[in-house]
Design a protein around this motif. Structure first.
Motif, PDB file in Angstrom:
ATOM      1  N   VAL A  83      53.739  46.581  47.241  1.00  0.00           N
ATOM      2  CA  VAL A  83      52.731  46.659  46.129  1.00  0.00           C
ATOM      3  C   VAL A  83      51.775  47.856  46.771  1.00  0.00           C
ATOM      4  N   PHE A  84      51.233  47.669  48.031  1.00  0.00           N
ATOM      5  CA  PHE A  84      50.109  48.823  48.495  1.00  0.00           C
ATOM      6  C   PHE A  84      51.096  50.179  48.229  1.00  0.00           C
ATOM      7  N   LEU A  85      52.391  50.273  48.633  1.00  0.00           N
ATOM      8  CA  LEU A  85      53.007  51.549  48.513  1.00  0.00           C
ATOM      9  C   LEU A  85      53.011  52.041  47.049  1.00  0.00           C
ATOM     10  N   ARG A  86      52.984  51.074  46.135  1.00  0.00           N
ATOM     11  CA  ARG A  86      52.888  51.256  44.432  1.00  0.00           C
ATOM     12  C   ARG A  86      51.476  51.793  44.387  1.00  0.00           C
ATOM     13  N   ALA A  87      50.566  50.994  44.842  1.00  0.00           N
ATOM     14  CA  ALA A  87      49.021  51.144  44.639  1.00  0.00           C
ATOM     15  C   ALA A  87      48.797  52.662  45.321  1.00  0.00           C
ATOM     16  N   GLN A  88      49.255  53.077  46.292  1.00  0.00           N
ATOM     17  CA  GLN A  88      48.824  54.419  46.799  1.00  0.00           C
ATOM     18  C   GLN A  88      49.472  55.544  46.161  1.00  0.00           C
ATOM     19  N   ARG A  89      50.628  55.361  45.526  1.00  0.00           N
ATOM     20  CA  ARG A  89      51.270  56.400  44.745  1.00  0.00           C
ATOM     21  C   ARG A  89      50.516  56.305  43.259  1.00  0.00           C
ATOM     22  N   LYS A  90      50.036  55.264  42.795  1.00  0.00           N
ATOM     23  CA  LYS A  90      49.126  55.328  41.479  1.00  0.00           C
ATOM     24  C   LYS A  90      47.599  55.293  41.577  1.00  0.00           C
ATOM     25  N   LEU A  91      47.084  55.618  42.799  1.00  0.00           N
ATOM     26  CA  LEU A  91      45.682  55.484  43.232  1.00  0.00           C
ATOM     27  C   LEU A  91      44.876  56.511  42.150  1.00  0.00           C
ATOM     28  N   LEU A 122      36.306  49.548  36.581  1.00  0.00           N
ATOM     29  CA  LEU A 122      36.946  48.191  36.845  1.00  0.00           C
ATOM     30  C   LEU A 122      36.976  47.738  38.236  1.00  0.00           C
ATOM     31  N   PRO A 123      37.162  46.628  38.449  1.00  0.00           N
ATOM     32  CA  PRO A 123      37.238  46.080  39.915  1.00  0.00           C
ATOM     33  C   PRO A 123      38.524  46.535  40.464  1.00  0.00           C
ATOM     34  N   PHE A 124      38.536  47.089  41.803  1.00  0.00           N
ATOM     35  CA  PHE A 124      39.575  47.432  42.228  1.00  0.00           C
ATOM     36  C   PHE A 124      40.623  46.134  42.528  1.00  0.00           C
ATOM     37  N   SER A 125      40.055  45.067  43.227  1.00  0.00           N
ATOM     38  CA  SER A 125      40.963  44.050  43.484  1.00  0.00           C
ATOM     39  C   SER A 125      41.775  43.456  42.077  1.00  0.00           C
ATOM     40  N   SER A 126      41.142  43.686  41.042  1.00  0.00           N
ATOM     41  CA  SER A 126      41.900  43.132  39.710  1.00  0.00           C
ATOM     42  C   SER A 126      42.888  44.095  39.594  1.00  0.00           C
ATOM     43  N   TRP A 127      42.603  45.449  39.671  1.00  0.00           N
ATOM     44  CA  TRP A 127      43.780  46.615  39.447  1.00  0.00           C
ATOM     45  C   TRP A 127      44.846  46.042  40.545  1.00  0.00           C
ATOM     46  N   LEU A 128      44.696  45.912  41.679  1.00  0.00           N
ATOM     47  CA  LEU A 128      45.531  45.704  42.747  1.00  0.00           C
ATOM     48  C   LEU A 128      46.351  44.418  42.381  1.00  0.00           C
ATOM     49  N   SER A 129      45.505  43.560  42.128  1.00  0.00           N
ATOM     50  CA  SER A 129      46.045  42.068  41.874  1.00  0.00           C
ATOM     51  C   SER A 129      47.007  42.329  40.518  1.00  0.00           C
ATOM     52  N   GLY A 130      46.752  43.092  39.661  1.00  0.00           N
ATOM     53  CA  GLY A 130      47.852  43.169  38.453  1.00  0.00           C
ATOM     54  C   GLY A 130      49.059  43.820  39.099  1.00  0.00           C
ATOM     55  N   TYR A 175      44.026  48.675  52.889  1.00  0.00           N
ATOM     56  CA  TYR A 175      45.067  47.802  53.054  1.00  0.00           C
ATOM     57  C   TYR A 175      44.421  46.747  53.910  1.00  0.00           C
ATOM     58  N   LYS A 176      43.436  47.034  54.802  1.00  0.00           N
ATOM     59  CA  LYS A 176      42.932  46.110  55.609  1.00  0.00           C
ATOM     60  C   LYS A 176      41.999  44.933  54.861  1.00  0.00           C
ATOM     61  N   THR A 177      41.231  45.564  53.750  1.00  0.00           N
ATOM     62  CA  THR A 177      40.405  44.786  52.869  1.00  0.00           C
ATOM     63  C   THR A 177      41.216  43.866  51.998  1.00  0.00           C
ATOM     64  N   HIS A 178      42.362  44.301  51.341  1.00  0.00           N
ATOM     65  CA  HIS A 178      42.957  43.596  50.035  1.00  0.00           C
ATOM     66  C   HIS A 178      44.180  43.044  50.686  1.00  0.00           C
TER      67      HIS A 178
END
Length: 188
Positions: A47-55, A62-70, A19-22
């Protein structure tokens, strides 16, 4: 003798570190897409709640930042579609002004000029119609290809190219007008 090598993936880190990084990048993307500071804050947290559920579905190749941006892009587009539907149903006028942070520069004068120009661009971008602003932000901020934007928005590639072209034209016009207004204000 060999030393065990630990893999460096986002799974190795605590989610708070992720979370702090992105957070800043995701928030900026949401702010540009939604054109609202408050809506962007809410969207960033979602977005971060969804990312945590779908981690577990993240592909480490693949780059993590691209996945998170998507995830952020899809969530914001869903919010915009919902907002458009609500406008049609309730005839609500949604004009939120984006709060902008000044950009940094090398010298104090350069810093002031960059901040002013960045403010002008964000201002002009926020005044664009949603149908032009979203593809522009996806293309230039999120660095998506026209094909990726077309898939994300459910449009044809040529339609995306046309929207981006017209959006850039309108952005140039708005920036030209704001520049003329500033110059005429200085000459008085």
């Amino acid at each position: 003798m060999y030393a065990p090598v630990e893999p460096k993936t986002p799974f190795d880190h605590d989610f708070a570190d992720i979370y702090k990084t992105h957070c800043r990048r995701v928030f900026s993307l949401c702010r540009y897409l939604l054109n609202s500071f408050d809506a962007a804050e809410d969207a960033t947290h979602e977005v971060f709640l969804r990312a945590q559920r779908k981690l577990a579905t993240y592909d480490p190749s693949l780059p993590f930042s691209s996945w998170l941006s998507g995830i952020a892009t899809n969530h914001c587009i869903d919010l915009l579609r919902r907002r458009t539907t609500e406008k049609r149903i309730f005839e609500v006028d949604g004009n939120d002004a984006a709060n902008a942070a000044p950009s940094a520069g090398i010298s104090p004068l350069g810093e002031m000029m960059a901040a002013e120009r960045g403010h002008d661009v964000r201002n002009a971008l926020s005044r664009l119609a949603e149908k032009y602003r979203v593809p522009l932000v996806l293309a230039y901020y999120n660095e998506m290809s026209y094909d990726e934007i077309a898939d994300t928005l459910g449009l044809g590639r040529n339609h995306v190219a046309t929207l981006i072209f017209r959006g850039k034209q309108q952005l140039r016009e708005k920036l030209g007008k704001s520049g003329k207004e500033k110059r005429s204000g200085l000459s008085e």
